[in-house]
Scaffold this active site. Structure first.
Site, short mmCIF file in Angstrom:
data_model
loop_
_atom_site.label_atom_id
_atom_site.label_comp_id
_atom_site.label_asym_id
_atom_site.label_seq_id
_atom_site.Cartn_x
_atom_site.Cartn_y
_atom_site.Cartn_z
N PHE A 1 14.24 3.93 9.93
CA PHE A 1 12.86 3.58 9.64
C PHE A 1 12.03 4.86 9.59
O PHE A 1 11.98 5.62 10.56
CB PHE A 1 12.29 2.62 10.68
CG PHE A 1 10.99 2.01 10.26
CD1 PHE A 1 10.96 0.97 9.35
CD2 PHE A 1 9.79 2.50 10.75
CE1 PHE A 1 9.75 0.42 8.93
CE2 PHE A 1 8.57 1.96 10.35
CZ PHE A 1 8.56 0.91 9.44
N VAL A 2 11.42 5.11 8.44
CA VAL A 2 10.65 6.34 8.25
C VAL A 2 9.18 6.03 8.03
O VAL A 2 8.81 4.92 7.63
CB VAL A 2 11.20 7.16 7.07
CG1 VAL A 2 12.62 7.62 7.33
CG2 VAL A 2 11.13 6.37 5.76
N ASP B 1 4.07 3.21 6.47
CA ASP B 1 3.39 2.97 7.75
C ASP B 1 4.31 2.43 8.82
O ASP B 1 5.38 1.90 8.56
CB ASP B 1 2.27 1.95 7.55
CG ASP B 1 2.82 0.53 7.35
OD1 ASP B 1 3.70 0.37 6.47
OD2 ASP B 1 2.42 -0.39 8.08
N ARG C 1 0.51 6.50 7.59
CA ARG C 1 0.61 6.62 6.13
C ARG C 1 0.14 7.99 5.67
O ARG C 1 0.61 8.52 4.67
CB ARG C 1 -0.27 5.57 5.44
CG ARG C 1 0.20 4.13 5.60
CD ARG C 1 -0.59 3.23 4.65
NE ARG C 1 -0.50 1.82 5.01
CZ ARG C 1 0.48 1.01 4.64
NH1 ARG C 1 1.48 1.47 3.94
NH2 ARG C 1 0.47 -0.25 5.01
N LYS D 1 0.82 -1.18 0.00
CA LYS D 1 0.00 0.00 0.00
C LYS D 1 0.87 1.25 0.00
O LYS D 1 0.37 2.36 -0.21
CB LYS D 1 -0.88 0.04 1.27
CG LYS D 1 -1.73 -1.18 1.46
CD LYS D 1 -2.37 -1.18 2.87
CE LYS D 1 -2.72 -2.59 3.29
NZ LYS D 1 -3.01 -2.69 4.72
N GLY D 2 2.15 1.08 0.25
CA GLY D 2 3.04 2.22 0.49
C GLY D 2 3.12 3.20 -0.66
O GLY D 2 3.33 4.39 -0.44
N ASP E 1 14.77 -0.46 0.45
CA ASP E 1 15.57 -0.63 1.65
C ASP E 1 16.65 -1.67 1.34
O ASP E 1 17.70 -1.34 0.80
CB ASP E 1 14.63 -1.06 2.78
CG ASP E 1 15.30 -1.12 4.14
OD1 ASP E 1 16.47 -0.76 4.24
OD2 ASP E 1 14.63 -1.52 5.10
N GLU F 1 7.33 2.85 -6.51
CA GLU F 1 7.54 2.37 -5.14
C GLU F 1 7.72 3.52 -4.16
O GLU F 1 8.08 4.64 -4.56
CB GLU F 1 8.79 1.47 -5.09
CG GLU F 1 8.48 -0.01 -4.93
CD GLU F 1 7.92 -0.35 -3.55
OE1 GLU F 1 7.22 0.47 -2.93
OE2 GLU F 1 8.19 -1.47 -3.09
N ASP F 2 7.49 3.23 -2.91
CA ASP F 2 7.73 4.21 -1.86
C ASP F 2 9.19 4.24 -1.45
O ASP F 2 9.81 5.29 -1.41
CB ASP F 2 6.82 3.95 -0.65
CG ASP F 2 6.86 2.49 -0.19
OD1 ASP F 2 7.57 1.66 -0.80
OD2 ASP F 2 6.15 2.17 0.79
P1 5GP Z 1 13.08 -3.98 0.93
O1 5GP Z 1 12.63 -5.29 0.36
O2 5GP Z 1 13.75 -3.10 -0.10
O3 5GP Z 1 13.95 -4.19 2.13
O4 5GP Z 1 11.83 -3.23 1.51
C1 5GP Z 1 10.70 -3.10 0.77
C2 5GP Z 1 9.50 -2.65 1.55
O5 5GP Z 1 9.72 -2.59 2.95
C3 5GP Z 1 9.12 -1.25 1.18
O6 5GP Z 1 8.37 -1.21 0.00
C4 5GP Z 1 8.32 -0.82 2.40
O7 5GP Z 1 7.01 -1.30 2.32
C5 5GP Z 1 9.05 -1.49 3.54
N1 5GP Z 1 10.03 -0.56 4.15
C6 5GP Z 1 11.36 -0.50 3.94
N2 5GP Z 1 11.93 0.51 4.63
C7 5GP Z 1 10.92 1.12 5.29
C8 5GP Z 1 10.85 2.26 6.18
O8 5GP Z 1 11.81 2.94 6.51
N3 5GP Z 1 9.61 2.58 6.66
C9 5GP Z 1 8.49 1.88 6.33
N4 5GP Z 1 7.34 2.29 6.86
N5 5GP Z 1 8.51 0.81 5.50
C10 5GP Z 1 9.71 0.44 4.98
MG MG Z 2 4.68 -1.43 5.84
MG MG Z 3 6.75 -0.43 -0.81
#
Ligand code: 5GP
Ligand code: MG
Ligand code: MG
Length: 184
Positions: A156-157, A163, A169, A47-48, A107, A103-104
């Site tokens: 973590f933001v 969220d 959100r 949902k991000g 990470d 994408e939001d």
């Molecule tokens: P990744 O697979 O790149 O580690 O993370 C992907 C997903 O993890 C992102 O699309 C998001 O939903 C969640 N995520 C990663 N970092 C953050 C963060 O700092 N805050 C939040 N709220 N969600 C995050």
């Molecule tokens: Mg989340």
């Molecule tokens: Mg995302």
């Protein structure tokens, strides 16, 4: 946790609403130029990415169709599990389509690296990524990202679609929460 007053849960505003808007203007101009004549399909990751999709897509000067996927890699916590599950798949056949994933945040990169492979294997003509945020120091896998809004520290933001346990959100900016909010 009493989240009825979001303001008091905040530690810091990292990126303001105005900064986000200005950067989305630039990203949209770039996307318009790059995709001229190619009719891309915007694929938002629920949902991000809802806020990024809404604000980025309305800045484009092409009538880009959009579709949505929901994948899960995090659960309700703050650490990536590395395991990606499809919770909702696309409605669109992506064969021969130019896909721009919206994408939001990237990470570890695990989710997007998996998603790019998944969409490519369905016969997409091209798969590129537009993300509002990227955490370069947290990367576990190399992902080629064409459009990045902001590089941010490994923190973590929340806000602007992001969220913590489904809350925050709807903050109009990107920020961090006070440690007490995590019950830490
Ligand atoms: P990744 O697979 O790149 O580690 O993370 C992907 C997903 O993890 C992102 O699309 C998001 O939903 C969640 N995520 C990663 N970092 C953050 C963060 O700092 N805050 C939040 N709220 N969600 C995050
Ligand atoms: Mg989340
Ligand atoms: Mg995302």
């Amino acid at each position: 946790m009493d989240a009825t007053d979001m303001g008091s849960d905040l530690q810091q505003v990292l990126i303001t609403e105005e900064q986000i808007g200005q950067r989305l203007d630039e990203m949209a101009a770039q996307i318009d130029a790059d995709y001229a004549g190619r009719d891309p399909l915007l694929v938002g990751v629920l949902k991000g990415a809802v806020y990024v999709m809404a604000d980025l897509s309305r800045r484009l000067h092409m009538s880009a169709p959009m579709d949505w996927m929901a994948v899960s890699s995090y659960g309700s916590g703050t650490k990536s599990s590395g395991v990606v599950r499809i919770l909702k798949d696309l409605d669109t056949d992506v064969t021969d389509r130019h896909i721009l994933i919206v994408e939001d945040v990237i990470d570890s990169g695990l989710t997007l690296s998996w998603l790019v492979g998944n969409l490519s294997s369905r016969g997409a003509a091209s798969v590129e990524i537009a993300t509002l945020l990227r955490k370069p120091d947290a990367a576990k896998v190399e992902v080629d990202v064409k459009y990045v809004g902001f590089d941010i520290p490994t923190e973590f933001v929340v806000g602007y679609g992001l969220d913590y346990a489904e809350r925050y959100r709807n903050l109009p900016f990107i920020g961090t929460l006070r440690p007490e909010v995590y019950g830490g």
